[in-house]
Design an enzyme around this catalytic site. Sequence first.
Site, PDB file in Angstrom:
ATOM      1  CE  LYS A  35      -3.017  -4.792  25.453  1.00 54.34           C
ATOM      2  NZ  LYS A  35      -2.319  -5.729  24.632  1.00 54.34           N
ATOM      3  CG  LEU A  39      -5.802   8.858  28.371  1.00 59.72           C
ATOM      4  CD1 LEU A  39      -6.820   9.807  28.977  1.00 59.72           C
ATOM      5  CD2 LEU A  39      -6.276   7.425  28.529  1.00 59.72           C
ATOM      6  CB  THR A 145      -8.558  -3.153  20.818  1.00 59.47           C
ATOM      7  OG1 THR A 145      -9.297  -3.992  19.937  1.00 59.47           O
ATOM      8  CG2 THR A 145      -9.032  -3.366  22.235  1.00 59.47           C
ATOM      9  N   GLY A 184       1.523   3.400   0.164  1.00 61.63           N
ATOM     10  CA  GLY A 184       0.233   3.866   0.675  1.00 61.63           C
ATOM     11  C   GLY A 184       0.460   5.108   1.516  1.00 61.63           C
ATOM     12  CB  ILE A 186       2.458   4.421   6.617  1.00 61.93           C
ATOM     13  CG1 ILE A 186       1.259   4.503   7.566  1.00 61.93           C
ATOM     14  CG2 ILE A 186       3.777   4.355   7.387  1.00 61.93           C
ATOM     15  CD1 ILE A 186       1.122   3.341   8.525  1.00 61.93           C
ATOM     16  CG  MET A 320      -7.993   0.272   9.137  1.00 58.94           C
ATOM     17  SD  MET A 320      -6.562  -0.774   9.368  1.00 58.94           S
ATOM     18  CE  MET A 320      -7.325  -2.323   9.801  1.00 58.94           C
ATOM     19  CG  LEU A 321      -9.261   6.859   7.173  1.00 62.01           C
ATOM     20  CD1 LEU A 321     -10.156   7.505   6.132  1.00 62.01           C
ATOM     21  CD2 LEU A 321      -7.807   7.306   7.000  1.00 62.01           C
ATOM     22  CG  HIS A 446      -9.787  37.230  -5.358  1.00 60.78           C
ATOM     23  ND1 HIS A 446      -9.224  36.253  -6.141  1.00 60.78           N
ATOM     24  CD2 HIS A 446      -9.081  38.371  -5.575  1.00 60.78           C
ATOM     25  CE1 HIS A 446      -8.229  36.788  -6.829  1.00 60.78           C
ATOM     26  NE2 HIS A 446      -8.112  38.059  -6.496  1.00 60.78           N
TER      27      HIS A 446
HETATM   28  P1  NAD Z   1      -1.956   1.237   2.878  1.00 59.86           P
HETATM   29  O1  NAD Z   1      -3.022   0.219   2.734  1.00 59.86           O
HETATM   30  O2  NAD Z   1      -2.296   2.693   2.728  1.00 59.86           O
HETATM   31  O3  NAD Z   1      -0.788   0.940   1.811  1.00 59.86           O
HETATM   32  C1  NAD Z   1      -0.081  -0.271   1.785  1.00 59.86           C
HETATM   33  C2  NAD Z   1       0.547  -0.435   0.419  1.00 59.86           C
HETATM   34  O4  NAD Z   1       1.463  -1.529   0.478  1.00 59.86           O
HETATM   35  C3  NAD Z   1      -0.450  -0.744  -0.669  1.00 59.86           C
HETATM   36  O5  NAD Z   1      -0.289   0.168  -1.723  1.00 59.86           O
HETATM   37  C4  NAD Z   1      -0.096  -2.177  -1.073  1.00 59.86           C
HETATM   38  O6  NAD Z   1      -0.343  -2.458  -2.423  1.00 59.86           O
HETATM   39  C5  NAD Z   1       1.394  -2.247  -0.752  1.00 59.86           C
HETATM   40  N1  NAD Z   1       1.946  -3.609  -0.541  1.00 59.86           N
HETATM   41  C6  NAD Z   1       1.386  -4.645   0.131  1.00 59.86           C
HETATM   42  N2  NAD Z   1       2.212  -5.725   0.100  1.00 59.86           N
HETATM   43  C7  NAD Z   1       3.335  -5.376  -0.596  1.00 59.86           C
HETATM   44  C8  NAD Z   1       4.557  -6.056  -0.975  1.00 59.86           C
HETATM   45  N3  NAD Z   1       4.814  -7.326  -0.627  1.00 59.86           N
HETATM   46  N4  NAD Z   1       5.487  -5.365  -1.698  1.00 59.86           N
HETATM   47  C9  NAD Z   1       5.251  -4.077  -2.050  1.00 59.86           C
HETATM   48  N5  NAD Z   1       4.116  -3.395  -1.722  1.00 59.86           N
HETATM   49  C10 NAD Z   1       3.170  -4.023  -1.000  1.00 59.86           C
HETATM   50  O7  NAD Z   1      -1.274   0.935   4.303  1.00 59.86           O
HETATM   51  P2  NAD Z   1      -0.288   1.791   5.215  1.00 59.86           P
HETATM   52  O8  NAD Z   1       0.361   2.893   4.456  1.00 59.86           O
HETATM   53  O9  NAD Z   1       0.555   0.773   5.925  1.00 59.86           O
HETATM   54  O10 NAD Z   1      -1.275   2.457   6.261  1.00 59.86           O
HETATM   55  C11 NAD Z   1      -2.044   1.615   7.134  1.00 59.86           C
HETATM   56  C12 NAD Z   1      -3.359   2.242   7.485  1.00 59.86           C
HETATM   57  O11 NAD Z   1      -3.147   3.376   8.287  1.00 59.86           O
HETATM   58  C13 NAD Z   1      -4.108   2.669   6.250  1.00 59.86           C
HETATM   59  O12 NAD Z   1      -5.221   1.858   6.095  1.00 59.86           O
HETATM   60  C14 NAD Z   1      -4.505   4.083   6.512  1.00 59.86           C
HETATM   61  O13 NAD Z   1      -5.910   4.186   6.517  1.00 59.86           O
HETATM   62  C15 NAD Z   1      -3.974   4.430   7.890  1.00 59.86           C
HETATM   63  N6  NAD Z   1      -3.202   5.686   7.789  1.00 59.86           N
HETATM   64  C16 NAD Z   1      -3.836   6.818   7.433  1.00 59.86           C
HETATM   65  C17 NAD Z   1      -3.122   7.994   7.317  1.00 59.86           C
HETATM   66  C18 NAD Z   1      -3.838   9.239   6.936  1.00 59.86           C
HETATM   67  O14 NAD Z   1      -5.062   9.296   7.068  1.00 59.86           O
HETATM   68  N7  NAD Z   1      -3.146  10.254   6.442  1.00 59.86           N
HETATM   69  C19 NAD Z   1      -1.758   8.013   7.530  1.00 59.86           C
HETATM   70  C20 NAD Z   1      -1.129   6.832   7.892  1.00 59.86           C
HETATM   71  C21 NAD Z   1      -1.875   5.675   8.018  1.00 59.86           C
END
Ligand code: NAD
Length: 467
Positions: A35, A39, A145, A184, A186, A320-321, A446
């Site tokens: 969409k 890219l 997607t 997490g 993000i 999701m990587l 080293h």
């Molecule tokens: P995440 O799954 O890493 O973390 C989400 C967090 O939110 C969890 O710790 C969870 O317990 C918490 N949570 C959920 N509901 C809640 C609530 N009501 N109150 C408080 N905390 C709550 O998800 P994300 O950080 O949104 O990232 C999304 C995806 O994007 C991930 O699966 C990740 O694989 C991918 N990502 C990867 C990278 C990287 O590789 N460096 C960077 C950014 C995103």
Amino acid sequence: MPDSYDIAIIGAGPGGYVAAIRAGQLGMKVICIDKNAALGGTCLNIGCIPSKALLDSSELFALAKSRFAENGIRVGDLSLDLKAMMERKNRVVKGLTDGVAFLFKKNHVVFVQAAARLADANRVQLKMAAGKDDVIEAKSIVLATGSAPIALPALPFDGARIVSSTEAIAFDKVPEHLIIVGAGYIGLELGSVWARLGARVTVVEFLPRILPQADAEIASVMHKSLSKQGLELHVATKVTGGSVQGNKVVVTAEGKAGKVQFEGDKVLVAVGRKPVTAGLGLEEAGVKIDERTGQVVVGDNFKTTKHGVYAIGDLIAGPMLAHKAQEEGVAVVENLAGQKTQVNYGTIPSVVYTWPEAASVGLTEEQVKESGRDYRVGKFPFFANGRARCLGETEGLVKLIADAETDRLLGAHIIGPRASELIAETVLAMEFAGSAEDIALTCHAHPTLSEATHEAALAVAKRAIHA
Ligand code: NAD
């Protein structure tokens, strides 16, 4: 007669565009549909790449502010030009998305900007961004997607005060107080960016610790380090509601001590992502979606329940990587071309690009313990590593977990400077079914940070030299 292809790929993110390029390399007639005109999908446009560009820029700013002086470097008054920082980020993104367009041309991938929908057998309807809608035919269709941010019903996105990562990589000014829901990937990465640039940052996490999927010891070191940097981390605290009140947003939550309230000027909701399946006509076409997870159900070689239709990346189970999606993109296409390609899900690394960075592969100590097998752990702290001392980056450690009987590596967990790069050595060792001794017997230059991995491998057999 509609145009006919060997393979049609829906989605031009890391899964889709890599699959398209590989198909082109293998001589298939390939079309890729997205969409978006640019890219690269979420990763290149609004995810991994722009966030890392901001992490790198903000790290330089933080270093200039707090670390230059101890290195004997004096600079005048330091100030932030956020507009220039954002423009640089946009240039990095543009360079890479243009690069994918170049690779498409080079590999004879046809790209169309359109919304795709599965039609009858082997046909895809294209609602074009410009011009007349169309239908194409393909022997195989690959769905790629991706995923989109999950919203909290109690705190719905409004794009201004209550935002997802998409907006949080493009604020036009540094928030005074950024509240982040979710500790997490993000939450911690973008929390780090804005804290370094001067925002007060409060992170509210539902589970009892930050980075719930990480090895507990690594998460604990990370917690201490980010707290020292000024991030206010509230764990075991569930966000229950919130509202925008004028130019403020109020978030309510429940923690161990009862109800709490946070007031800020922006809230970033980062509670995970969900597969994007809407509007693709999947269920009508007979592609099964798991009701609980929203993921497309796949079997061998990413086959969905509809003959000739495949799915990869964030749409299906697994982390999701971007790099996992890329591996799957290559595998699905190579298998369609008659090769025998597999993805080794046991050796997919994951990285959190905070400072220090945290990177891991394989099983955590908790998972190994749960499996009931005997194991040995070797650890080495960066404060005992010469190069880390030179860099002035002595926080963190390398932790290797090996099977007690066979010495085979089961997991590697690194928190420290450039952990994102250091993890590659242990990924390779595990891919080769290597042992801790294999790393211990390997000569490491080293002085380098990689010597910490070497010493951790020696420590598995209780013979680290510098500890
Ligand atoms: P995440 O799954 O890493 O973390 C989400 C967090 O939110 C969890 O710790 C969870 O317990 C918490 N949570 C959920 N509901 C809640 C609530 N009501 N109150 C408080 N905390 C709550 O998800 P994300 O950080 O949104 O990232 C999304 C995806 O994007 C991930 O699966 C990740 O694989 C991918 N990502 C990867 C990278 C990287 O590789 N460096 C960077 C950014 C995103």
